[in-house]
Each structure stands twice: as structure tokens, then as C-alpha cells.
Design a protein around this motif. Structure first.
Motif, PDB file in Angstrom:
ATOM      1  N   GLU A   1      -6.070  -0.738   5.657  1.00  0.00           N
ATOM      2  CA  GLU A   1      -6.577  -1.166   4.349  1.00  0.00           C
ATOM      3  C   GLU A   1      -6.035  -2.537   3.975  1.00  0.00           C
ATOM      4  O   GLU A   1      -6.775  -3.392   3.462  1.00  0.00           O
ATOM      5  CB  GLU A   1      -6.194  -0.124   3.291  1.00  0.00           C
TER       6      GLU A   1
ATOM      7  N   GLY B   1      -3.133   4.073  -3.337  1.00  0.00           N
ATOM      8  CA  GLY B   1      -3.356   3.201  -2.183  1.00  0.00           C
ATOM      9  C   GLY B   1      -2.757   1.831  -2.396  1.00  0.00           C
ATOM     10  O   GLY B   1      -1.551   1.708  -2.634  1.00  0.00           O
ATOM     11  N   PRO B   2      -3.569   0.766  -2.302  1.00  0.00           N
ATOM     12  CA  PRO B   2      -3.051  -0.587  -2.528  1.00  0.00           C
ATOM     13  C   PRO B   2      -2.420  -0.719  -3.916  1.00  0.00           C
ATOM     14  O   PRO B   2      -2.924  -0.156  -4.897  1.00  0.00           O
ATOM     15  CB  PRO B   2      -4.301  -1.466  -2.408  1.00  0.00           C
TER      16      PRO B   2
ATOM     17  N   GLU C   1      -3.463   4.203   8.336  1.00  0.00           N
ATOM     18  CA  GLU C   1      -4.580   4.038   7.399  1.00  0.00           C
ATOM     19  C   GLU C   1      -4.266   2.975   6.353  1.00  0.00           C
ATOM     20  O   GLU C   1      -5.102   2.115   6.036  1.00  0.00           O
ATOM     21  CB  GLU C   1      -4.877   5.375   6.721  1.00  0.00           C
ATOM     22  N   GLY C   2      -3.052   3.031   5.800  1.00  0.00           N
ATOM     23  CA  GLY C   2      -2.641   2.028   4.816  1.00  0.00           C
ATOM     24  C   GLY C   2      -2.607   0.627   5.404  1.00  0.00           C
ATOM     25  O   GLY C   2      -2.992  -0.355   4.747  1.00  0.00           O
TER      26      GLY C   2
ATOM     27  N   ASN D   1       0.848  -1.182   0.000  1.00  0.00           N
ATOM     28  CA  ASN D   1       0.000   0.000   0.000  1.00  0.00           C
ATOM     29  C   ASN D   1       0.889   1.239   0.000  1.00  0.00           C
ATOM     30  O   ASN D   1       1.787   1.365   0.839  1.00  0.00           O
ATOM     31  CB  ASN D   1      -0.917  -0.003   1.231  1.00  0.00           C
ATOM     32  N   ARG D   2       0.647   2.129  -0.951  1.00  0.00           N
ATOM     33  CA  ARG D   2       1.447   3.354  -1.038  1.00  0.00           C
ATOM     34  C   ARG D   2       1.382   4.156   0.267  1.00  0.00           C
ATOM     35  O   ARG D   2       2.343   4.809   0.657  1.00  0.00           O
ATOM     36  CB  ARG D   2       0.930   4.224  -2.188  1.00  0.00           C
ATOM     37  N   LYS D   3       0.256   4.086   0.952  1.00  0.00           N
ATOM     38  CA  LYS D   3       0.105   4.844   2.197  1.00  0.00           C
ATOM     39  C   LYS D   3       1.046   4.321   3.281  1.00  0.00           C
ATOM     40  O   LYS D   3       1.515   5.092   4.126  1.00  0.00           O
ATOM     41  CB  LYS D   3      -1.344   4.775   2.672  1.00  0.00           C
ATOM     42  N   ILE D   4       1.320   3.017   3.253  1.00  0.00           N
ATOM     43  CA  ILE D   4       2.239   2.457   4.238  1.00  0.00           C
ATOM     44  C   ILE D   4       3.653   2.975   3.994  1.00  0.00           C
ATOM     45  O   ILE D   4       4.364   3.347   4.939  1.00  0.00           O
ATOM     46  CB  ILE D   4       2.205   0.915   4.193  1.00  0.00           C
TER      47      ILE D   4
END
Length: 500
Positions: free
Chosen positions: A277, A310-311, A273-274, A171-174
Motif C-alpha cells: 500500500e 491502514g495508512p 500488504e501494508g 501504515n498500521r499494517k506495517i
């Protein structure tokens, strides 16, 4: 005197011709993937090969070319258009135009060639084929889980066994959370965003350049074998080590990986958040029976395209499992995808969430060739030899009778004799040759020569005299039984090839 050629026969750099055997393999793979996509409820779509350049946007990772990774030209109205570099950007334009008429979420699949104006290399071409499946108009992470599931099922439908592939999820957010936790504040300005993208694209090249090459791209930059220099993200050694500590968390059991990632992003809101998800996607995959042996989590997967939000997913072949040779290096990625919630908004000004995955058909074909796992060469047509030139109409009628019965057939259209005609049939990979000379015609008969059995028998016969006397792999039948006998012989050949 022969005319002198005025042009050289040559291919543009980065392009290739596709021979018949590969075209057939592509058609077979496309059919297998299409059946899976249909099973999941996706509908077909076909968009143009080129779009207005501003519609495609500038998302490609390699921007060291004059027109930043795409092939572009001007139309008559003086507007710039570009060949599509993927099938996702045209989909976003289509959804923006047809939004009112489409059921939401909109689910589509599409196959086609895409074009990258990048430096070609071994196995890397400027034209290649992709097969995408996307869901547009939902934030539900079940769509992301499904994008991974359909990719895994499609690879198995193409003949890749369990253990021969892995769909990897991140996940890009991670990653943003890990960079944030490491003290790299990259979202404060345009320059920070550009630096973030440089970091993402560097990490995305682990398979291609290894640890040393990625470290150079994260640092001052990297010079390749040709002398071309790619500017890096200009991170310090300590910052590079922090990024490596994240991407080296590993891959495998999804639950265990989530537990390992958690401490790395716990101080970052976007990181948490990531992580949530990914946890949601893991629950859906587990509930649908997709274990970590098929779909795993790997923190080094980031994907180089800018529009992912995101993912992100990547399907890798594990070539050792397919080839049975642990010394052969892993082939690598044959599929990818991710969530791109902002792409349609470029046209509408409104957020339209979307996600999808793509099978790299050209990459998959290259993988089959590398591991010698492509389907056996398909038999060519039955060839009707022309023994008497003044009887061509009769030979053509014989050929058409075979075609009318659903048997692939052709009449020899050259000017050579029998020996050369049989050689032609061999080169066409023909299973059977039909022979009727004057004597056979007077007797109402036709000879059928099994070229496959004949080739096998040739290895055990020492001289031409014995060959001619034995009429190896050849039978005579009445003209009325030609179609029936050919059909029976072809069925036997197909059965033998299946059992081999």
C-alpha cells in the motif's frame, strides 16, 4: 460605596480566551486552507458540537479521566451526550444517516472546535480547532495519497515554505507486521488487542517523551512529573529493542525507506500488504510531483487513535527552517490523519472505507507565535474624534460616509478629551484619526492625522513644542475630499507595510 463582587473572574482549567489579533489570524488561515480544499473538490459540512456518547465511541488515547477523555453530560431524556473530540467520528455518523442521499465517494471538509478531557499543559488545551478533509466510500489508495497532498498544499497556502514542513506517512499494517515478525502475537484476544493499542500509543509519544519515556510506556509504565502513573504494555527488554529497531529505520526518501522496511516484514502477510500500500501511495505522489522533501515515509508515525486501519499521516513543522535558528527545537505536529475503514460500519454494520487528514489550526497558530512568523498586526479602524459633544450627529455622519465607501471606521464613544482619544486610537492600532473642531468646521475642513507616521516621527522630535508647531503627520482637507484622501492614505500605508 461600590458593590462587592460575588464571583471571581476566572477561566476553566484547560480553556483560553482568543484575542482579536489571533481571531483574525485564524480567519486568514481558515480562508487559505478552505481555498485549497475547494480546489481539490471537497464540499463543506458542519456537524453539531456534541453527539450521543455511544455515537462517538471510545477511541481516545488518554483514558485516565473519569469519562475517558471526553466531556459528557445527560440530556433531558436521560441519554448521555459528549462534546466531539474530533471531526471524524461525527462525519461517520452523518454518512451513516445520509448514505442514500450522498454521492459516493463523498468528499467533505469541515472546520471547528473539538474538545478533549485531558490533562492540560503548555500549549495543550481542552478546546482547540481543527480543519479536516475526508473521502468516504473508496478503497482506492489515491484517496490516501491525496489526503497527504492536500495537507502539504494547505500548509504552503498558510505561508509555510518548502522545507518548513514534512508530511510523514506510515501504515498500521506495517507495524502489525513488524510486531508479528518479532513474535508478538497481539491479535488473538481482546487482551492482545488492548496491549497492541498500548504499544501504538506509546510509540506515538516519541516527540513528547523521547526514547526513555517511550521505553517506560512499552515496559512497566511511566510516572509523570505530577506523580500520575500510566500503565505500560509490559514488554520485555528484548521486545522493546525489536520495536525500536523498526521505528528507528528513519525517514526520508520514500523509495529507500521502502527498501529498508521490506526485510523487517517479509515474513508477515499483513506487513507485506501494508508495504504494498505504501508503495502504491509512493507511485501516485511521485507521479503528481510530490517529492520526499514534502511527503516522506517515517516508521515512527503510528497515530494514537484506535480507529485507524491502514495508512497514517502526520504533518510536522521543521521550525529551524522557518526561524533560521538551529538551536530552536522543532515544533512538531500540526496535522494528522489516516485510513479508517471500520468507523462507519459501527452504525451500518457494513464496511465503508474512508480516509482523511486534518490541519490542527490551534497548533498552527501556536507555531506561528513560537517562531514569530504571524502576520503583522492588522491596522484597526479609522477613528473619528469627538471634539464638540453637541455635534455628535455630524461626527457620526462623517463616520458613516467612510463606512459607505468600504473604509473601516468608528466614532469615539467615550467621554475623554482629545489627548485621551488619540491614545485610544493608538491602542486600537488605528492608522488614521479624523479631527474636526469648531475652527475646522467653520472653514469646511477636517484634519487627518497619520498615527503611524506620527509614531515614527516622535522618535526624532525632542520636545512637545516642536511637535505642536510642526503638526507632525497631519494634513487638512476639505470635507468633500475626506473619503477620497483617507482612501489614498490607507493605500499608501498598506503599500509601506507590504514593503517593510
Amino acid at each position: 460605596m461600590s458593590a462587592r463582587a460575588s464571583n471571581l473572574a476566572r477561566l476553566p482549567k484547560g480553556m483560553r480566551d482568543v484575542p482579536a489579533s489571533e481571531v483574525r489570524l485564524i480567519e486568514s488561515l481558515l480562508g487559505n486552507v478552505r481555498r485549497v480544499y475547494d480546489l481539490y473538490g471537497f464540499e463543506p459540512l458542519d456537524t453539531p458540537t456534541f453527539e450521543y456518547s455511544d455515537s462517538l465511541g471510545k477511541f481516545l488515547p488518554d483514558q485516565d479521566r473519569p469519562n475517558e477523555g471526553v466531556f459528557s453530560f445527560k440530556m433531558e431524556e436521560d441519554a448521555w451526550v459528549s462534546l466531539r473530540y474530533d471531526l471524524t467520528a461525527p462525519l461517520a455518523r452523518y454518512v451513516a444517516l445520509e448514505s442514500q442521499a450522498l454521492a459516493k465517494p463523498y468528499r467533505r471538509y469541515q472546520s471547528g472546535y473539538v474538545y478533549r478531557n485531558e490533562k492540560p499543559g503548555p500549549g495543550r488545551f481542552c478546546q482547540f480547532m481543527q480543519f479536516d478533509a475526508d473521502t468516504v466510500g473508496t478503497e482506492d489508495l489515491a484517496a490516501d495519497a491525496e489526503a497527504c497532498m492536500v495537507m502539504a498544499d494547505a500548509l504552503e497556502a498558510c505561508g509555510i515554505p518548502r522545507g518548513g514542513y514534512l508530511v510523514k506517512v506510515n501504515n498500521r499494517k506495517i507495524l502489525d507486521g513488524a510486531l508479528d515478525a518479532a513474535g508478538l502475537r497481539l491479535d488473538d484476544a481482546i487482551n492482545g488487542q488492548a496491549r497492541r493499542l498500548t504499544i501504538l500509543r506509546a510509540i506515538d509519544k516519541f516527540d513528547k517523551f523521547g526514547v526513555e519515556g517511550v521505553a517506560q510506556l512499552l515496559g512497566k509504565g511511566r510516572r509523570d512529573e505530577s506523580g500520575d502513573f500510566t500503565r505500560g504494555a509490559d514488554l520485555s527488554g528484548k521486545e522493546i529493542d525489536l520495536i525500536f529497531s523498526f521505528v528507528n529505520v528513519g525517514s526520508g526518501n520514500r523509495r529507500q525507506l521502502l527498501d529498508r522496511i521490506s526485510p523487517l516484514v517479509e515474513t508477515s502477510a499483513v506487513g507485506r500488504e501494508g508495504l504494498a500500500e505504501l508503495d502504491n501511495i509512493d507511485s501516485i505522489l511521485t507521479g503528481c510531483g510530490f517529492g520526499s522533501d514534502r511527503i516522506c515515509i517515517e516508521t515512527s508515525i503510528v497515530r494514537g487513535l484506535e480507529y485507524y486501519t491502514g495508512p497514517v499521516f502526520e504533518a510536522d513543522l521543521q521550525i529551524e527552517a522557518l526561524g533560521g535558528n538551529a538551536d530552536v527545537p522543532r515544533f512538531g505536529s500540526v496535522g494528522s490523519g489516516g485510513r479508517y475503514d471500520d468507523l462507519v460500519a459501527r452504525f451500518t454494520g457494513q464496511k465503508v472505507p474512508a480516509t482523511g487528514s486534518s490541519i490542527g489550526v490551534s497548533r498552527l497558530i501556536a507555531a506561528f507565535e513560537a517562531i514569530k512568523s504571524a502576520s503583522p498586526a492588522r491596522n484597526g479602524p479609522v477613528v473619528v474624534l469627538v471634539m464638540d459633544r453637541d455635534k455628535k450627529q455630524a461626527y457620526m455622519q462623517m463616520t458613516q460616509a467612510l463606512r459607505n465607501a468600504g473604509i473601516r471606521a468608528e466614532m469615539y464613544l467615550g467621554s475623554s478629551g482629545m489627548k485621551a482619544q488619540l491614545k485610544y486610537a493608538d491602542r486600537r492600532n488605528s492608522p488614521l484619526a479624523i479631527i474636526q473642531g469648531t475652527d475646522e468646521r467653520q472653514n469646511g475642513e477636517v484634519k487627518i492625522k497619520n498615527l503611524i507616521e506620527g509614531a515614527r516621527a516622535a522618535d526624532s522630535i525632542a520636545d512637545n513644542k516642536t511637535w505642536r508647531q510642526n503638526n507632525v503627520a497631519q494634513i487638512s482637507v476639505t470635507e468633500t475630499k475626506l473619503v477620497e484622501t483617507v482612501r489614498e492614505m490607507l493605500a499608501t500605508i498598506d503599500q509601506d507595510s507590504t514593503q517593510a
